[in-house]
Design a protein around this motif. Structure first.
Motif, mmCIF file in Angstrom:
data_model
loop_
_atom_site.group_PDB
_atom_site.id
_atom_site.type_symbol
_atom_site.label_atom_id
_atom_site.label_comp_id
_atom_site.label_asym_id
_atom_site.label_seq_id
_atom_site.Cartn_x
_atom_site.Cartn_y
_atom_site.Cartn_z
ATOM 1 N N ALA A 177 36.558 143.096 32.206
ATOM 2 C CA ALA A 177 36.928 142.598 33.541
ATOM 3 C C ALA A 177 38.061 141.589 33.482
ATOM 4 O O ALA A 177 39.252 142.139 34.075
ATOM 5 C CB ALA A 177 35.795 141.925 34.406
ATOM 6 N N TYR A 227 27.392 144.410 36.317
ATOM 7 C CA TYR A 227 26.071 144.717 36.376
ATOM 8 C C TYR A 227 26.287 146.085 35.546
ATOM 9 O O TYR A 227 26.693 146.072 34.465
ATOM 10 C CB TYR A 227 25.259 145.152 37.492
ATOM 11 N N ARG A 228 25.821 147.359 36.073
ATOM 12 C CA ARG A 228 25.755 148.376 35.239
ATOM 13 C C ARG A 228 27.059 149.446 35.114
ATOM 14 O O ARG A 228 26.979 150.360 34.588
ATOM 15 C CB ARG A 228 24.460 149.291 35.461
ATOM 16 N N SER A 262 30.971 144.805 27.419
ATOM 17 C CA SER A 262 32.138 145.809 27.300
ATOM 18 C C SER A 262 31.932 146.443 26.031
ATOM 19 O O SER A 262 32.276 147.805 26.139
ATOM 20 C CB SER A 262 33.670 145.273 27.657
ATOM 21 N N ALA A 292 36.017 128.061 27.572
ATOM 22 C CA ALA A 292 36.136 127.215 28.996
ATOM 23 C C ALA A 292 34.947 126.610 29.057
ATOM 24 O O ALA A 292 33.812 127.047 29.072
ATOM 25 C CB ALA A 292 36.506 128.204 30.025
ATOM 26 N N MET A 323 29.803 155.282 30.529
ATOM 27 C CA MET A 323 29.838 156.493 31.565
ATOM 28 C C MET A 323 30.488 156.004 32.788
ATOM 29 O O MET A 323 30.604 154.978 33.543
ATOM 30 C CB MET A 323 28.152 156.833 31.813
ATOM 31 N N GLU A 365 39.289 133.296 25.785
ATOM 32 C CA GLU A 365 38.179 134.003 25.341
ATOM 33 C C GLU A 365 37.306 133.088 24.489
ATOM 34 O O GLU A 365 38.027 132.702 23.390
ATOM 35 C CB GLU A 365 38.345 135.464 24.919
ATOM 36 N N ARG A 366 35.977 132.969 24.809
ATOM 37 C CA ARG A 366 35.518 131.799 23.585
ATOM 38 C C ARG A 366 35.226 132.425 22.461
ATOM 39 O O ARG A 366 34.977 131.917 21.208
ATOM 40 C CB ARG A 366 34.106 131.400 24.301
ATOM 41 N N GLY A 391 30.586 148.043 34.930
ATOM 42 C CA GLY A 391 31.996 147.176 34.546
ATOM 43 C C GLY A 391 32.939 148.254 34.085
ATOM 44 O O GLY A 391 34.122 148.032 34.438
ATOM 45 N N ILE A 392 32.500 149.097 33.062
ATOM 46 C CA ILE A 392 33.595 150.005 32.645
ATOM 47 C C ILE A 392 33.970 150.901 33.849
ATOM 48 O O ILE A 392 35.173 151.050 33.950
ATOM 49 C CB ILE A 392 32.965 150.926 31.557
ATOM 50 N N LEU A 393 33.154 151.560 34.550
ATOM 51 C CA LEU A 393 33.758 152.279 35.397
ATOM 52 C C LEU A 393 34.514 151.580 36.550
ATOM 53 O O LEU A 393 35.426 152.180 36.992
ATOM 54 C CB LEU A 393 32.518 152.850 36.582
HETATM 55 C C1 FAD Z 1 23.626 148.755 27.052
HETATM 56 C C2 FAD Z 1 24.646 148.935 28.145
HETATM 57 C C3 FAD Z 1 25.253 149.990 29.001
HETATM 58 C C4 FAD Z 1 26.074 150.043 29.758
HETATM 59 N N1 FAD Z 1 26.637 151.237 30.215
HETATM 60 C C5 FAD Z 1 27.542 151.267 31.053
HETATM 61 C C6 FAD Z 1 28.206 152.354 31.424
HETATM 62 O O1 FAD Z 1 27.905 153.533 30.829
HETATM 63 N N2 FAD Z 1 29.343 152.586 32.229
HETATM 64 C C7 FAD Z 1 29.734 151.434 32.920
HETATM 65 O O2 FAD Z 1 30.620 151.400 34.066
HETATM 66 N N3 FAD Z 1 28.974 150.091 32.581
HETATM 67 C C8 FAD Z 1 28.110 149.971 31.693
HETATM 68 N N4 FAD Z 1 27.315 148.741 31.292
HETATM 69 C C9 FAD Z 1 27.777 147.662 32.128
HETATM 70 C C10 FAD Z 1 29.206 146.954 31.512
HETATM 71 O O3 FAD Z 1 29.230 146.854 30.091
HETATM 72 C C11 FAD Z 1 29.364 145.593 32.249
HETATM 73 O O4 FAD Z 1 29.266 145.790 33.618
HETATM 74 C C12 FAD Z 1 30.709 145.073 31.676
HETATM 75 O O5 FAD Z 1 31.029 145.191 30.396
HETATM 76 C C13 FAD Z 1 30.903 143.781 32.083
HETATM 77 O O6 FAD Z 1 32.412 143.376 31.790
HETATM 78 P P1 FAD Z 1 32.755 141.825 31.835
HETATM 79 O O7 FAD Z 1 33.994 141.765 31.335
HETATM 80 O O8 FAD Z 1 32.654 141.034 33.069
HETATM 81 O O9 FAD Z 1 31.817 141.074 30.639
HETATM 82 P P2 FAD Z 1 31.758 141.085 29.129
HETATM 83 O O10 FAD Z 1 32.192 142.084 28.750
HETATM 84 O O11 FAD Z 1 30.351 140.471 28.816
HETATM 85 O O12 FAD Z 1 32.685 139.969 28.910
HETATM 86 C C14 FAD Z 1 32.594 138.418 29.253
HETATM 87 C C15 FAD Z 1 33.549 137.719 28.178
HETATM 88 O O13 FAD Z 1 33.581 136.309 28.721
HETATM 89 C C16 FAD Z 1 33.352 135.494 27.565
HETATM 90 N N5 FAD Z 1 33.209 134.435 28.129
HETATM 91 C C17 FAD Z 1 31.692 133.976 28.423
HETATM 92 N N6 FAD Z 1 31.853 132.819 28.780
HETATM 93 C C18 FAD Z 1 33.065 132.103 28.481
HETATM 94 C C19 FAD Z 1 33.665 130.869 28.466
HETATM 95 N N7 FAD Z 1 32.877 129.753 29.024
HETATM 96 N N8 FAD Z 1 34.960 130.566 28.243
HETATM 97 C C20 FAD Z 1 35.488 131.701 27.642
HETATM 98 N N9 FAD Z 1 34.979 133.031 27.458
HETATM 99 C C21 FAD Z 1 33.728 133.228 27.853
HETATM 100 C C22 FAD Z 1 32.532 136.455 26.525
HETATM 101 O O14 FAD Z 1 32.620 135.731 25.333
HETATM 102 C C23 FAD Z 1 32.893 137.747 26.809
HETATM 103 O O15 FAD Z 1 33.878 138.188 26.064
HETATM 104 C C24 FAD Z 1 26.628 148.730 30.288
HETATM 105 C C25 FAD Z 1 26.093 147.663 29.899
HETATM 106 C C26 FAD Z 1 25.019 147.630 28.708
HETATM 107 C C27 FAD Z 1 24.570 146.185 28.035
#
Ligand code: FAD
Length: 410
Positions: free
Chosen positions: A16, A353-354, A44, A180, A50, A35-36, A356-358
Protein backbone atom coordinates in the motif's frame (compact mmCIF):
# COMPACT_ATOMS: atom_id res chain seq x y z
CA UNK A 1 13.56 19.71 12.51
CA UNK A 2 15.05 17.11 10.19
CA UNK A 3 13.83 16.32 6.70
CA UNK A 4 11.33 19.14 6.47
CA UNK A 5 11.72 19.26 2.68
CA UNK A 6 9.21 16.52 1.90
CA UNK A 7 5.81 17.41 0.53
CA UNK A 8 4.42 14.08 1.72
CA UNK A 9 5.60 11.44 4.18
CA UNK A 10 4.24 7.93 3.61
CA UNK A 11 4.42 5.73 6.71
CA UNK A 12 4.71 1.99 6.02
CA UNK A 13 6.55 0.27 3.18
CA UNK A 14 4.17 -2.58 2.28
CA UNK A 15 2.39 -2.80 -1.02
CA UNK A 16 0.00 0.00 0.00
CA UNK A 17 2.64 2.54 1.05
CA UNK A 18 4.93 1.64 -1.85
CA UNK A 19 2.11 2.02 -4.40
CA UNK A 20 1.11 5.42 -3.04
CA UNK A 21 4.72 6.67 -2.75
CA UNK A 22 5.50 5.62 -6.33
CA UNK A 23 2.47 7.45 -7.70
CA UNK A 24 3.15 10.59 -5.66
CA UNK A 25 6.75 10.72 -6.89
CA UNK A 26 5.76 10.03 -10.51
CA UNK A 27 3.44 13.04 -10.27
CA UNK A 28 6.28 15.27 -9.07
CA UNK A 29 5.68 15.24 -5.30
CA UNK A 30 8.74 15.21 -3.03
CA UNK A 31 8.02 12.04 -1.09
CA UNK A 32 9.66 10.35 1.90
CA UNK A 33 8.76 6.74 2.72
CA UNK A 34 9.35 5.65 6.31
CA UNK A 35 9.51 1.89 7.00
CA UNK A 36 10.30 0.58 10.46
CA UNK A 37 12.01 -2.62 9.18
CA UNK A 38 12.46 -3.68 5.55
CA UNK A 39 10.25 -2.80 2.60
CA UNK A 40 7.60 -5.35 1.66
CA UNK A 41 8.46 -7.83 4.40
CA UNK A 42 5.11 -8.14 6.19
CA UNK A 43 1.64 -9.08 4.86
CA UNK A 44 2.65 -8.06 1.34
CA UNK A 45 5.40 -10.67 1.44
CA UNK A 46 3.22 -13.34 3.07
CA UNK A 47 0.32 -13.07 0.59
CA UNK A 48 -0.67 -15.57 -2.07
CA UNK A 49 -0.93 -12.92 -4.81
CA UNK A 50 -4.40 -13.80 -6.10
CA UNK A 51 -6.29 -11.14 -8.04
CA UNK A 52 -9.71 -12.66 -7.65
CA UNK A 53 -12.70 -10.45 -6.82
CA UNK A 54 -15.25 -12.62 -8.64
CA UNK A 55 -14.54 -15.99 -7.10
CA UNK A 56 -16.37 -15.26 -3.81
CA UNK A 57 -18.73 -12.49 -4.92
CA UNK A 58 -22.50 -12.92 -4.74
CA UNK A 59 -23.52 -9.42 -5.78
CA UNK A 60 -22.22 -6.26 -7.34
CA UNK A 61 -21.44 -3.51 -4.83
CA UNK A 62 -18.95 -0.64 -4.48
CA UNK A 63 -16.22 -2.89 -3.23
CA UNK A 64 -16.72 -5.42 -6.02
CA UNK A 65 -16.59 -2.70 -8.67
CA UNK A 66 -13.47 -1.18 -7.12
CA UNK A 67 -11.76 -4.58 -6.87
CA UNK A 68 -12.61 -5.50 -10.48
CA UNK A 69 -11.27 -2.15 -11.73
CA UNK A 70 -8.04 -2.71 -9.83
CA UNK A 71 -7.71 -6.22 -11.21
CA UNK A 72 -8.35 -4.94 -14.72
CA UNK A 73 -5.61 -2.34 -14.24
CA UNK A 74 -3.01 -5.08 -13.60
CA UNK A 75 -1.79 -5.74 -17.15
CA UNK A 76 -0.92 -2.04 -17.65
CA UNK A 77 0.46 -1.85 -14.09
CA UNK A 78 2.72 -4.86 -14.72
CA UNK A 79 3.91 -3.36 -18.03
CA UNK A 80 4.64 0.00 -16.42
CA UNK A 81 6.61 -1.60 -13.59
CA UNK A 82 8.62 -3.67 -16.04
CA UNK A 83 9.37 -0.56 -18.09
CA UNK A 84 10.37 1.44 -15.02
CA UNK A 85 12.43 -1.22 -13.27
CA UNK A 86 13.04 -4.23 -15.54
CA UNK A 87 11.28 -6.44 -12.95
CA UNK A 88 8.68 -8.93 -14.22
CA UNK A 89 6.01 -9.27 -11.53
CA UNK A 90 4.87 -12.56 -13.11
CA UNK A 91 1.28 -11.66 -13.81
CA UNK A 92 -0.23 -15.05 -14.61
CA UNK A 93 -3.49 -14.97 -16.59
CA UNK A 94 -4.23 -18.73 -16.67
CA UNK A 95 -7.36 -18.13 -14.58
CA UNK A 96 -8.96 -19.42 -11.39
CA UNK A 97 -11.10 -22.49 -10.67
CA UNK A 98 -13.54 -22.85 -7.82
CA UNK A 99 -14.36 -26.50 -7.20
CA UNK A 100 -17.68 -28.06 -6.22
CA UNK A 101 -17.55 -31.17 -4.01
CA UNK A 102 -21.15 -31.31 -2.79
CA UNK A 103 -24.68 -30.61 -3.99
CA UNK A 104 -24.67 -27.45 -1.88
CA UNK A 105 -21.52 -26.29 -3.68
CA UNK A 106 -23.20 -27.00 -7.01
CA UNK A 107 -26.25 -24.95 -6.03
CA UNK A 108 -24.01 -22.08 -4.86
CA UNK A 109 -22.07 -22.26 -8.13
CA UNK A 110 -25.24 -22.22 -10.20
CA UNK A 111 -26.41 -19.03 -8.43
CA UNK A 112 -23.01 -17.37 -8.77
CA UNK A 113 -22.76 -18.34 -12.43
CA UNK A 114 -26.21 -16.92 -13.19
CA UNK A 115 -25.74 -13.53 -11.57
CA UNK A 116 -22.19 -13.05 -12.83
CA UNK A 117 -23.06 -14.01 -16.37
CA UNK A 118 -26.15 -11.81 -16.18
CA UNK A 119 -23.88 -8.96 -15.07
CA UNK A 120 -21.69 -9.45 -18.12
CA UNK A 121 -18.75 -10.94 -16.18
CA UNK A 122 -16.56 -13.67 -17.58
CA UNK A 123 -17.33 -17.00 -15.90
CA UNK A 124 -17.64 -20.57 -17.18
CA UNK A 125 -19.47 -23.52 -15.65
CA UNK A 126 -17.62 -26.85 -16.04
CA UNK A 127 -18.78 -30.39 -15.30
CA UNK A 128 -16.52 -32.95 -13.62
CA UNK A 129 -15.03 -34.25 -16.86
CA UNK A 130 -14.31 -30.76 -18.20
CA UNK A 131 -12.75 -29.75 -14.91
CA UNK A 132 -10.44 -32.76 -14.78
CA UNK A 133 -9.58 -32.37 -18.45
CA UNK A 134 -8.27 -28.91 -17.60
CA UNK A 135 -6.51 -30.01 -14.40
CA UNK A 136 -5.93 -33.81 -14.31
CA UNK A 137 -4.42 -33.77 -10.80
CA UNK A 138 -7.66 -32.64 -9.18
CA UNK A 139 -9.48 -34.97 -6.82
CA UNK A 140 -11.86 -37.56 -8.28
CA UNK A 141 -14.44 -36.17 -5.79
CA UNK A 142 -14.76 -32.97 -7.81
CA UNK A 143 -18.29 -32.63 -9.25
CA UNK A 144 -17.59 -29.56 -11.33
CA UNK A 145 -16.16 -26.08 -11.16
CA UNK A 146 -16.60 -22.45 -11.99
CA UNK A 147 -13.77 -21.11 -14.12
CA UNK A 148 -12.96 -17.42 -13.95
CA UNK A 149 -10.71 -16.59 -16.91
CA UNK A 150 -10.04 -13.02 -15.68
CA UNK A 151 -9.15 -13.99 -12.10
CA UNK A 152 -5.36 -13.87 -12.14
CA UNK A 153 -2.36 -14.06 -9.85
CA UNK A 154 0.87 -12.16 -9.42
CA UNK A 155 4.16 -12.93 -7.62
CA UNK A 156 3.62 -10.50 -4.76
CA UNK A 157 7.24 -10.53 -3.58
CA UNK A 158 8.41 -9.48 -7.02
CA UNK A 159 5.67 -6.87 -6.99
CA UNK A 160 7.06 -5.37 -3.78
CA UNK A 161 10.57 -5.48 -5.22
CA UNK A 162 9.41 -3.74 -8.41
CA UNK A 163 7.51 -1.08 -6.46
CA UNK A 164 10.50 -0.46 -4.18
CA UNK A 165 12.80 0.00 -7.17
CA UNK A 166 10.25 2.19 -8.92
CA UNK A 167 9.99 4.39 -5.83
CA UNK A 168 13.74 4.88 -5.64
CA UNK A 169 14.03 5.52 -9.39
CA UNK A 170 11.23 8.09 -9.18
CA UNK A 171 13.13 9.92 -6.43
CA UNK A 172 11.33 8.76 -3.29
CA UNK A 173 13.54 9.14 -0.25
CA UNK A 174 13.29 5.68 1.29
CA UNK A 175 14.11 5.30 4.97
CA UNK A 176 14.15 1.69 6.16
CA UNK A 177 14.78 0.74 9.80
CA UNK A 178 12.94 3.92 10.73
CA UNK A 179 9.91 3.61 12.95
CA UNK A 180 7.22 6.27 12.98
CA UNK A 181 6.05 6.73 16.56
CA UNK A 182 3.52 9.52 16.42
CA UNK A 183 1.96 12.14 14.22
CA UNK A 184 2.08 15.73 15.47
CA UNK A 185 -1.06 17.76 14.90
CA UNK A 186 -1.24 21.51 15.49
CA UNK A 187 -4.41 23.53 15.10
CA UNK A 188 -6.16 20.53 13.59
CA UNK A 189 -3.51 20.05 10.87
CA UNK A 190 -0.86 17.39 10.53
CA UNK A 191 2.60 19.02 10.80
CA UNK A 192 5.22 16.31 11.37
CA UNK A 193 6.01 12.66 12.06
CA UNK A 194 8.05 11.66 15.12
CA UNK A 195 10.34 8.77 14.17
CA UNK A 196 13.18 6.74 15.62
CA UNK A 197 15.47 8.93 13.48
CA UNK A 198 14.05 12.29 14.38
CA UNK A 199 11.14 14.47 13.42
CA UNK A 200 10.08 14.85 9.80
CA UNK A 201 7.94 17.80 8.87
CA UNK A 202 5.82 17.54 5.72
CA UNK A 203 2.78 19.02 4.05
CA UNK A 204 0.84 15.76 4.38
CA UNK A 205 1.14 12.22 5.70
CA UNK A 206 -0.26 8.94 4.41
CA UNK A 207 -0.69 6.20 7.02
CA UNK A 208 -0.09 2.83 5.34
CA UNK A 209 1.06 0.74 8.30
CA UNK A 210 -1.04 -2.31 7.49
CA UNK A 211 -2.14 -4.26 10.56
CA UNK A 212 -0.20 -1.78 12.75
CA UNK A 213 -2.04 1.32 11.50
CA UNK A 214 -3.94 1.86 14.75
CA UNK A 215 -0.78 1.79 16.86
CA UNK A 216 0.47 5.10 15.52
CA UNK A 217 -0.48 7.73 18.11
CA UNK A 218 -1.56 11.25 17.38
CA UNK A 219 -0.08 14.05 19.49
CA UNK A 220 -2.51 16.92 19.26
CA UNK A 221 -2.68 20.35 20.86
CA UNK A 222 -6.48 20.25 20.67
CA UNK A 223 -8.68 19.89 23.74
CA UNK A 224 -10.00 16.36 24.20
CA UNK A 225 -13.16 15.93 22.13
CA UNK A 226 -16.49 16.21 23.83
CA UNK A 227 -17.91 12.74 24.42
CA UNK A 228 -21.11 13.95 22.81
CA UNK A 229 -19.42 15.08 19.63
CA UNK A 230 -16.53 12.75 19.01
CA UNK A 231 -14.55 13.47 15.90
CA UNK A 232 -12.71 10.75 14.10
CA UNK A 233 -8.96 10.93 14.84
CA UNK A 234 -9.35 13.65 17.40
CA UNK A 235 -8.32 11.37 20.26
CA UNK A 236 -4.87 10.01 20.95
CA UNK A 237 -5.88 6.47 20.09
CA UNK A 238 -6.65 7.41 16.56
CA UNK A 239 -9.39 5.82 14.51
CA UNK A 240 -10.07 3.98 12.25
CA UNK A 241 -9.43 0.79 14.14
CA UNK A 242 -7.44 -1.75 12.22
CA UNK A 243 -6.94 -5.22 13.65
CA UNK A 244 -4.48 -7.96 12.59
CA UNK A 245 -5.98 -11.17 11.15
CA UNK A 246 -3.45 -13.93 10.78
CA UNK A 247 -3.17 -16.09 7.68
CA UNK A 248 -0.83 -19.06 7.37
CA UNK A 249 0.64 -20.53 4.18
CA UNK A 250 2.44 -23.77 3.35
CA UNK A 251 4.81 -23.88 0.40
CA UNK A 252 5.36 -27.12 -1.55
CA UNK A 253 7.96 -27.87 -4.23
CA UNK A 254 6.29 -29.24 -7.38
CA UNK A 255 8.15 -31.74 -9.55
CA UNK A 256 10.40 -30.09 -12.12
CA UNK A 257 8.56 -29.19 -15.34
CA UNK A 258 5.48 -30.92 -13.90
CA UNK A 259 3.15 -28.33 -12.37
CA UNK A 260 0.57 -30.10 -10.22
CA UNK A 261 -2.01 -27.52 -11.35
CA UNK A 262 -1.80 -24.54 -13.68
CA UNK A 263 -4.80 -22.57 -12.45
CA UNK A 264 -5.26 -21.00 -9.05
CA UNK A 265 -7.69 -23.49 -7.48
CA UNK A 266 -10.15 -22.80 -4.64
CA UNK A 267 -11.41 -25.87 -2.79
CA UNK A 268 -13.27 -26.44 0.46
CA UNK A 269 -11.89 -23.86 2.90
CA UNK A 270 -8.72 -22.87 1.05
CA UNK A 271 -6.75 -22.67 -2.17
CA UNK A 272 -3.59 -23.67 -4.00
CA UNK A 273 -1.55 -21.26 -6.12
CA UNK A 274 1.10 -22.58 -8.54
CA UNK A 275 4.10 -20.31 -9.06
CA UNK A 276 6.24 -20.06 -12.15
CA UNK A 277 9.38 -21.12 -10.22
CA UNK A 278 7.85 -24.51 -9.26
CA UNK A 279 6.47 -23.58 -5.84
CA UNK A 280 2.89 -24.40 -4.92
CA UNK A 281 1.43 -22.17 -2.21
CA UNK A 282 -1.41 -23.54 -0.14
CA UNK A 283 -3.53 -21.50 2.24
CA UNK A 284 -4.86 -20.32 4.46
CA UNK A 285 -6.26 -19.59 7.91
CA UNK A 286 -8.26 -16.61 9.17
CA UNK A 287 -7.36 -16.12 12.83
CA UNK A 288 -7.49 -13.45 15.47
CA UNK A 289 -4.19 -14.08 17.22
CA UNK A 290 -3.07 -10.52 17.95
CA UNK A 291 0.30 -9.69 16.40
CA UNK A 292 1.54 -13.30 16.66
CA UNK A 293 2.88 -14.50 13.31
CA UNK A 294 3.48 -18.13 14.32
CA UNK A 295 2.66 -21.06 12.09
CA UNK A 296 0.70 -23.54 14.20
CA UNK A 297 0.24 -27.30 14.06
CA UNK A 298 -3.50 -26.78 13.69
CA UNK A 299 -2.92 -24.38 10.80
CA UNK A 300 -0.54 -26.78 9.05
CA UNK A 301 -2.99 -29.66 9.39
CA UNK A 302 -5.96 -27.67 8.06
CA UNK A 303 -4.00 -26.36 5.07
CA UNK A 304 -2.54 -29.79 4.21
CA UNK A 305 -6.01 -31.35 4.35
CA UNK A 306 -7.46 -28.67 2.12
CA UNK A 307 -4.60 -28.98 -0.43
CA UNK A 308 -5.02 -32.77 -0.47
CA UNK A 309 -8.77 -32.34 -0.94
CA UNK A 310 -8.04 -30.26 -4.03
CA UNK A 311 -5.16 -32.32 -5.45
CA UNK A 312 -4.45 -35.57 -3.54
CA UNK A 313 -0.93 -35.86 -5.02
CA UNK A 314 0.11 -32.76 -3.07
CA UNK A 315 0.56 -35.21 -0.16
CA UNK A 316 3.64 -36.58 -1.98
CA UNK A 317 5.23 -33.16 -2.47
CA UNK A 318 7.90 -31.85 -0.16
CA UNK A 319 6.96 -28.90 2.02
CA UNK A 320 9.78 -26.40 1.63
CA UNK A 321 8.45 -23.43 3.53
CA UNK A 322 5.76 -22.08 5.83
CA UNK A 323 4.91 -18.61 7.05
CA UNK A 324 2.17 -16.43 8.41
CA UNK A 325 1.23 -12.81 7.85
CA UNK A 326 -1.14 -10.28 9.39
CA UNK A 327 -3.93 -8.92 7.23
CA UNK A 328 -5.07 -5.41 8.14
CA UNK A 329 -8.81 -5.55 8.81
CA UNK A 330 -11.13 -2.61 9.50
CA UNK A 331 -14.32 -3.18 11.44
CA UNK A 332 -16.51 -3.50 8.32
CA UNK A 333 -13.94 -5.51 6.31
CA UNK A 334 -13.57 -2.71 3.77
CA UNK A 335 -10.41 -0.77 2.92
CA UNK A 336 -9.83 2.63 4.50
CA UNK A 337 -8.72 4.99 1.76
CA UNK A 338 -8.79 8.73 1.93
CA UNK A 339 -8.65 11.83 4.07
CA UNK A 340 -9.08 11.82 7.81
CA UNK A 341 -12.40 13.27 8.86
CA UNK A 342 -10.85 15.15 11.79
CA UNK A 343 -7.30 16.17 10.87
CA UNK A 344 -6.25 18.10 7.82
CA UNK A 345 -3.50 16.68 5.63
CA UNK A 346 -3.74 13.22 7.18
CA UNK A 347 -4.64 10.42 4.76
CA UNK A 348 -5.08 6.67 5.10
CA UNK A 349 -4.23 3.82 2.75
CA UNK A 350 -4.91 0.83 4.95
CA UNK A 351 -7.46 -1.83 5.92
CA UNK A 352 -6.95 -3.81 2.73
CA UNK A 353 -7.61 -7.01 4.67
CA UNK A 354 -7.54 -9.96 2.21
CA UNK A 355 -7.13 -7.87 -0.93
CA UNK A 356 -4.14 -5.57 -0.62
CA UNK A 357 -2.26 -7.07 -3.55
CA UNK A 358 -5.35 -6.94 -5.75
CA UNK A 359 -6.05 -3.32 -4.77
CA UNK A 360 -2.48 -2.00 -5.22
CA UNK A 361 -2.91 -0.31 -8.63
CA UNK A 362 -6.00 1.70 -7.66
CA UNK A 363 -4.82 2.39 -4.11
CA UNK A 364 -1.63 3.96 -5.45
CA UNK A 365 -3.21 6.00 -8.22
CA UNK A 366 -6.30 7.25 -6.38
CA UNK A 367 -4.82 7.95 -2.96
CA UNK A 368 -1.98 9.90 -4.63
CA UNK A 369 -4.52 11.84 -6.69
CA UNK A 370 -6.47 12.66 -3.55
CA UNK A 371 -3.42 13.77 -1.57
CA UNK A 372 -2.39 16.09 -4.41
CA UNK A 373 -5.79 17.51 -5.33
CA UNK A 374 -7.54 17.48 -1.96
CA UNK A 375 -10.66 16.14 -3.69
CA UNK A 376 -12.02 12.61 -3.22
CA UNK A 377 -11.97 10.59 -6.45
CA UNK A 378 -15.45 9.05 -6.83
CA UNK A 379 -14.33 5.39 -6.53
CA UNK A 380 -12.79 6.16 -3.10
CA UNK A 381 -15.93 7.73 -1.59
CA UNK A 382 -17.30 4.42 -0.14
CA UNK A 383 -13.99 3.76 1.62
CA UNK A 384 -13.64 7.12 3.36
CA UNK A 385 -12.45 7.01 7.01
CA UNK A 386 -15.43 9.27 7.77
CA UNK A 387 -17.74 6.27 7.63
CA UNK A 388 -16.68 5.27 11.15
CA UNK A 389 -17.94 8.45 12.75
CA UNK A 390 -21.42 6.99 13.17
CA UNK A 391 -19.95 3.96 14.94
CA UNK A 392 -17.85 6.12 17.30
CA UNK A 393 -20.83 8.35 18.06
CA UNK A 394 -23.04 5.37 18.83
CA UNK A 395 -20.36 3.95 21.13
CA UNK A 396 -19.96 7.16 23.08
CA UNK A 397 -23.72 7.42 23.45
CA UNK A 398 -23.75 3.91 24.90
CA UNK A 399 -25.68 2.23 22.13
CA UNK A 400 -24.41 -0.90 20.55
CA UNK A 401 -23.44 -0.22 16.94
CA UNK A 402 -22.39 -3.31 15.06
CA UNK A 403 -20.99 -2.51 11.65
CA UNK A 404 -22.30 -4.74 8.92
CA UNK A 405 -19.82 -7.47 8.05
CA UNK A 406 -19.22 -6.98 4.39
CA UNK A 407 -17.60 -10.15 3.14
CA UNK A 408 -17.52 -13.63 4.55
CA UNK A 409 -14.25 -14.93 5.91
CA UNK A 410 -12.48 -17.62 3.97
C1 FAD B 1 -1.67 -15.48 4.15
C2 FAD B 1 -2.14 -14.27 3.39
C3 FAD B 1 -2.60 -14.42 2.09
C4 FAD B 1 -3.02 -13.30 1.37
N1 FAD B 1 -3.39 -13.46 0.09
C5 FAD B 1 -3.77 -12.38 -0.65
C6 FAD B 1 -4.09 -12.53 -2.00
O1 FAD B 1 -4.05 -13.64 -2.55
N2 FAD B 1 -4.47 -11.43 -2.71
C7 FAD B 1 -4.54 -10.18 -2.13
O2 FAD B 1 -4.89 -9.22 -2.81
N3 FAD B 1 -4.20 -10.02 -0.82
C8 FAD B 1 -3.83 -11.08 -0.08
N4 FAD B 1 -3.51 -10.94 1.25
C9 FAD B 1 -3.70 -9.62 1.88
C10 FAD B 1 -2.53 -8.69 1.59
O3 FAD B 1 -1.34 -9.35 1.89
C11 FAD B 1 -2.65 -7.43 2.44
O4 FAD B 1 -3.94 -6.85 2.28
C12 FAD B 1 -1.62 -6.39 2.01
O5 FAD B 1 -0.35 -6.96 1.94
C13 FAD B 1 -1.61 -5.22 2.99
O6 FAD B 1 -0.58 -4.35 2.58
P1 FAD B 1 -0.08 -3.20 3.53
O7 FAD B 1 0.97 -2.45 2.80
O8 FAD B 1 -1.26 -2.44 4.03
O9 FAD B 1 0.49 -3.96 4.81
P2 FAD B 1 1.91 -4.65 5.06
O10 FAD B 1 2.40 -5.36 3.87
O11 FAD B 1 1.80 -5.42 6.33
O12 FAD B 1 2.87 -3.41 5.25
C14 FAD B 1 2.77 -2.53 6.33
C15 FAD B 1 4.16 -1.99 6.57
O13 FAD B 1 4.12 -0.94 7.51
C16 FAD B 1 5.25 -1.04 8.33
N5 FAD B 1 4.99 -0.33 9.57
C17 FAD B 1 4.07 -0.65 10.52
N6 FAD B 1 4.10 0.24 11.52
C18 FAD B 1 5.06 1.14 11.18
C19 FAD B 1 5.57 2.30 11.83
N7 FAD B 1 5.09 2.72 13.01
N8 FAD B 1 6.57 3.01 11.23
C20 FAD B 1 7.06 2.60 10.02
N9 FAD B 1 6.62 1.51 9.39
C21 FAD B 1 5.62 0.80 9.96
C22 FAD B 1 5.45 -2.54 8.51
O14 FAD B 1 6.77 -2.84 8.93
C23 FAD B 1 5.11 -3.05 7.12
O15 FAD B 1 6.25 -3.13 6.29
C24 FAD B 1 -3.04 -12.01 1.99
C25 FAD B 1 -2.56 -11.87 3.29
C26 FAD B 1 -2.11 -12.99 3.99
C27 FAD B 1 -1.58 -12.80 5.38
Amino acid sequence: MEGSGADVVVVGGGVAGLSVARELARRGTRTTLVERARLGAEASWAAAGMLAPQVEADARDDFFNFACSSRDAYPAFADALREETGVDIELDCTGTLRLAFTEDDEREHARRFEWQRGAGLLVEQLDAAETRALEPALSARVRGALRFPREWQVENRRLCDALARACRLAGVRVLEETEARSLNVRGGRFVSVETSRGTFGAGAVVVACGAWSSLLTIETDAAPPSPLAPVLDANVEHSPRIEPVRGQILCYAMRENEPLVRHVVYGAGGYVVPRRDGRLLAGTTTERAGFDKSVTEEGRRAIRLCAEGIAPASADLKITGEWAGLRPRAEDDLPVLGASAGIENLFYATGHYRNGILLAPLTGALVAEMVMSGATPAPLAPFSPARFIAARRAESEGSCFTPKLHRKNF
